[in-house]
Scaffold this motif. Structure first.
Motif, PDB file in Angstrom:
ATOM      1  N   GLU A 101       5.591   6.660   8.609  1.00 54.68           N
ATOM      2  CA  GLU A 101       6.099   5.623   7.704  1.00 54.68           C
ATOM      3  C   GLU A 101       4.953   4.821   7.098  1.00 54.68           C
ATOM      4  O   GLU A 101       4.965   4.504   5.910  1.00 54.68           O
ATOM      5  CB  GLU A 101       7.066   4.701   8.447  1.00 54.68           C
ATOM      6  CG  GLU A 101       7.645   3.609   7.587  1.00 54.68           C
ATOM      7  CD  GLU A 101       8.547   4.106   6.468  1.00 54.68           C
ATOM      8  OE1 GLU A 101       8.675   3.391   5.457  1.00 54.68           O
ATOM      9  OE2 GLU A 101       9.129   5.193   6.597  1.00 54.68           O
TER      10      GLU A 101
ATOM     11  N   CYS B  24       3.251   6.908   4.409  1.00 50.83           N
ATOM     12  CA  CYS B  24       4.109   7.031   3.227  1.00 50.83           C
ATOM     13  C   CYS B  24       4.096   5.737   2.407  1.00 50.83           C
ATOM     14  O   CYS B  24       3.981   5.775   1.187  1.00 50.83           O
ATOM     15  CB  CYS B  24       5.538   7.385   3.629  1.00 50.83           C
ATOM     16  SG  CYS B  24       5.703   9.071   4.228  1.00 50.83           S
ATOM     17  N   GLN B  25       4.187   4.586   3.079  1.00 54.31           N
ATOM     18  CA  GLN B  25       4.133   3.321   2.364  1.00 54.31           C
ATOM     19  C   GLN B  25       2.773   3.126   1.701  1.00 54.31           C
ATOM     20  O   GLN B  25       2.688   2.667   0.567  1.00 54.31           O
ATOM     21  CB  GLN B  25       4.409   2.150   3.314  1.00 54.31           C
ATOM     22  CG  GLN B  25       5.859   2.024   3.691  1.00 54.31           C
ATOM     23  CD  GLN B  25       6.110   0.774   4.503  1.00 54.31           C
ATOM     24  OE1 GLN B  25       5.354  -0.179   4.479  1.00 54.31           O
ATOM     25  NE2 GLN B  25       7.214   0.796   5.241  1.00 54.31           N
ATOM     26  N   TRP B  26       1.729   3.491   2.409  1.00 53.04           N
ATOM     27  CA  TRP B  26       0.372   3.346   1.891  1.00 53.04           C
ATOM     28  C   TRP B  26       0.176   4.222   0.657  1.00 53.04           C
ATOM     29  O   TRP B  26      -0.341   3.784  -0.365  1.00 53.04           O
ATOM     30  CB  TRP B  26      -0.621   3.716   2.983  1.00 53.04           C
ATOM     31  CG  TRP B  26      -2.046   3.846   2.530  1.00 53.04           C
ATOM     32  CD1 TRP B  26      -2.874   2.843   2.176  1.00 53.04           C
ATOM     33  CD2 TRP B  26      -2.776   5.056   2.387  1.00 53.04           C
ATOM     34  NE1 TRP B  26      -4.100   3.357   1.845  1.00 53.04           N
ATOM     35  CE2 TRP B  26      -4.075   4.705   1.959  1.00 53.04           C
ATOM     36  CE3 TRP B  26      -2.481   6.402   2.598  1.00 53.04           C
ATOM     37  CZ2 TRP B  26      -5.061   5.662   1.732  1.00 53.04           C
ATOM     38  CZ3 TRP B  26      -3.460   7.337   2.369  1.00 53.04           C
ATOM     39  CH2 TRP B  26      -4.729   6.970   1.944  1.00 53.04           C
ATOM     40  N   ALA B  27       0.617   5.461   0.738  1.00 56.23           N
ATOM     41  CA  ALA B  27       0.432   6.394  -0.383  1.00 56.23           C
ATOM     42  C   ALA B  27       1.239   5.964  -1.616  1.00 56.23           C
ATOM     43  O   ALA B  27       0.768   6.095  -2.746  1.00 56.23           O
ATOM     44  CB  ALA B  27       0.821   7.810   0.031  1.00 56.23           C
ATOM     45  N   CYS B  28       2.422   5.428  -1.390  1.00 49.57           N
ATOM     46  CA  CYS B  28       3.248   4.987  -2.518  1.00 49.57           C
ATOM     47  C   CYS B  28       2.686   3.726  -3.163  1.00 49.57           C
ATOM     48  O   CYS B  28       2.847   3.520  -4.364  1.00 49.57           O
ATOM     49  CB  CYS B  28       4.683   4.743  -2.075  1.00 49.57           C
ATOM     50  SG  CYS B  28       5.540   6.272  -1.670  1.00 49.57           S
ATOM     51  N   ALA B  29       2.036   2.886  -2.371  1.00 48.36           N
ATOM     52  CA  ALA B  29       1.478   1.637  -2.896  1.00 48.36           C
ATOM     53  C   ALA B  29       0.111   1.842  -3.528  1.00 48.36           C
ATOM     54  O   ALA B  29      -0.354   1.014  -4.296  1.00 48.36           O
ATOM     55  CB  ALA B  29       1.380   0.603  -1.789  1.00 48.36           C
TER      56      ALA B  29
END
Length: 64
Positions: free
Chosen positions: A55, A58-63
């Protein structure tokens, strides 16, 4: 080979110092907001750690 190079370039663009700094903060934040401390053995802890780290990435890559 061209597709591989393209994917590698996309990934490498995420690896700047400021973006990596954000990644190091996410697991601690997510872990505090997740399920209570595991008391059912290391197998459960391992699965929960996988979920928290997945998680976070995923949050890091989307941001990024």
């Amino acid at each position: 080979m061209k597709a591989h190079c393209h994917r590698k370039m996309m990934f490498m663009s995420l690896l700047t110092e400021d973006k990596i700094g954000g990644l190091t903060q996410l697991p601690a934040t997510l872990q505090r907001s997740c399920a209570p401390v595991v008391t059912h053995g290391s197998g459960v802890l391992y699965r929960q750690a996988q979920e928290v780290l997945t998680e976070a990435v995923c949050q890091w890559a989307c941001a990024a």
